[in-house]
Design an enzyme around this catalytic site. Sequence first.
Site, PDB file in Angstrom:
ATOM      1  N   GLY A 150     -74.243  -6.416 -24.289  1.00 61.89           N
ATOM      2  CA  GLY A 150     -74.630  -7.818 -24.137  1.00 61.89           C
ATOM      3  C   GLY A 150     -76.101  -8.102 -24.339  1.00 61.89           C
ATOM      4  O   GLY A 150     -76.541  -9.228 -24.112  1.00 61.89           O
ATOM      5  N   GLU A 163     -73.881   0.043 -23.354  1.00 61.47           N
ATOM      6  CA  GLU A 163     -72.895  -0.082 -24.435  1.00 61.47           C
ATOM      7  C   GLU A 163     -73.235  -1.245 -25.370  1.00 61.47           C
ATOM      8  O   GLU A 163     -72.490  -2.215 -25.456  1.00 61.47           O
ATOM      9  CB  GLU A 163     -71.502  -0.345 -23.849  1.00 61.47           C
ATOM     10  CG  GLU A 163     -71.008   0.692 -22.896  1.00 61.47           C
ATOM     11  CD  GLU A 163     -69.676   0.304 -22.251  1.00 61.47           C
ATOM     12  OE1 GLU A 163     -68.941   1.211 -21.864  1.00 61.47           O
ATOM     13  OE2 GLU A 163     -69.387  -0.909 -22.138  1.00 61.47           O
ATOM     14  N   GLY A 203     -73.434  -3.485 -28.600  1.00 66.36           N
ATOM     15  CA  GLY A 203     -72.818  -3.668 -29.911  1.00 66.36           C
ATOM     16  C   GLY A 203     -73.763  -4.531 -30.734  1.00 66.36           C
ATOM     17  O   GLY A 203     -74.423  -4.086 -31.663  1.00 66.36           O
ATOM     18  N   ARG A 251     -67.996 -16.874 -35.991  1.00 67.38           N
ATOM     19  CA  ARG A 251     -68.820 -17.175 -34.816  1.00 67.38           C
ATOM     20  C   ARG A 251     -69.285 -18.640 -34.740  1.00 67.38           C
ATOM     21  O   ARG A 251     -69.215 -19.242 -33.660  1.00 67.38           O
ATOM     22  CB  ARG A 251     -70.026 -16.233 -34.717  1.00 67.38           C
ATOM     23  CG  ARG A 251     -69.640 -14.775 -34.492  1.00 67.38           C
ATOM     24  CD  ARG A 251     -70.863 -13.881 -34.313  1.00 67.38           C
ATOM     25  NE  ARG A 251     -71.399 -13.918 -32.976  1.00 67.38           N
ATOM     26  CZ  ARG A 251     -72.561 -14.455 -32.639  1.00 67.38           C
ATOM     27  NH1 ARG A 251     -73.319 -15.000 -33.555  1.00 67.38           N
ATOM     28  NH2 ARG A 251     -72.959 -14.460 -31.391  1.00 67.38           N
ATOM     29  N   CYS A 278     -59.625 -24.247 -46.489  1.00 68.99           N
ATOM     30  CA  CYS A 278     -59.090 -25.606 -46.432  1.00 68.99           C
ATOM     31  C   CYS A 278     -58.690 -25.933 -45.005  1.00 68.99           C
ATOM     32  O   CYS A 278     -57.512 -26.022 -44.659  1.00 68.99           O
ATOM     33  CB  CYS A 278     -57.917 -25.745 -47.391  1.00 68.99           C
ATOM     34  SG  CYS A 278     -58.489 -25.740 -49.082  1.00 68.99           S
TER      35      CYS A 278
END
Length: 429
Positions: free
Chosen positions: A228, A269, A271, A310, A346
């Site tokens: 995070g 951890e 990412g 995102r 679309c």
Amino acid sequence: MSEVAMEQLKFLEPEDVRAVAAQFGTPVFVYDEATVRASATTMSTLPNAFGLTVRYSLKACPSQAIIRLFDRQGFSFDASSVWEARRAVLAGVGPERISMTAQEAVFDENLRELIDQGLQFDAGSLHQLEEYGRAYPGGEVAIRINPGFGSGLVGRLNSGGPQSSFGIWHEQLPEVKQIVEQYGLRLVRLQSHIGSGHHWDILVDAVRTMLSFARDFQDVHTLDLGGGYRVSALRSDPVYDHTEWARVVADELKQFAEETGRRLHTEVEPGTYLTALAGSLVTKVIDKTDTGANGNSFLKINSGLTEIARPSYYGVQHPIVSVPATGDVERPADDAEEFNVVGHCCIAGDILTAKQEQLAPVALGRTEIGDYVVVERAGSYCSSMSMKNFNSYPEAAEVLRRADGSFDLIRARQSIEQVIVNERIPEGL
Ligand SMILES: *Cc1c(COP(=O)(O)O)cnc(C)c1O
């Protein structure tokens, strides 16, 4: 003229963008080995009390070549499903270097085979802990704790607190104790991942919660703080100094050691932190439209939800930069125009520049059809978390820029045959 500051390319030069597009086509993800290595070094040299293990969180970008990069640097891994763990093993990772923290954990032959080879299991619920106990009485295990609060870049990236299903609720310590005793388990690691893009003071509070658990479980030797950790992607983002929270956490662990004599190891951890800024999505402008003099102008690119969900899913902004199709075009830096950048799907929601359902145009240099648009911060949760194959667009290619500046294809563009490979038309239809 736009008042908004233009973003800049992160690691590519305009000529790289044109060269990559010419060689591999668009849309294409480009990852940068040097940026990955630099962020890996920052994480592995964080201040710590009694040792630090960095686990790359596979779900950010699980391409085999990216996994291999971290593996070769001696990293460990965080898997969010048994499939992610298997993918890492296929890339050459030893199962003993993987910790699995998953919403879905079924003790079938796939998972058992990995655990038998050393995969570390982190129970994300009382049910998972009990199932593990049944399958591995006397075994070593970790638990994920929901400390009662969480924090994330946006609400949907918060994975702690009463509205989150992740982990074992902090008040359920007596139930944990009961299961641990019943199956003779050794609870050796405590983990908490409170969210993606959290505020670090809340992470420190989560550490305190984990330490209170550690007092009750004498076998605990490791605290895993989850991931995070924020990156500064947009020009308007602050610069984050991750040594700040790391020092505070180290002090907490030293204090705990003074009180209890137990020197707890730390794990993180990340990412996002490891790959987000190391990835760029190179796309091409395929159309320009507008809705009249008092309306809006749109740039359409040959990508969108199929590569990057995102902005639509979380409403977060990515730096967007336009690059002229040829190098001989002079475009003064202050010659900015505002555009809404939209994708090729679309579906009305395929917009890269929207905030809370409202258009949020970005400033770009003068941009024409045929020019390139580079979406930055595309190294995490883009390729791995897209609406791949929607409208039957084939999965994009992925390229790695090596330390020497050369470009290697690490994932070929999908063919239409590969899109339908598992489909069957029943006989007689
Ligand atoms: C997703 C996840 C991470 C990584 O989060 P980032 O925000 O990408 O750093 C780490 N640990 C667990 C358990 C996760 O689910």
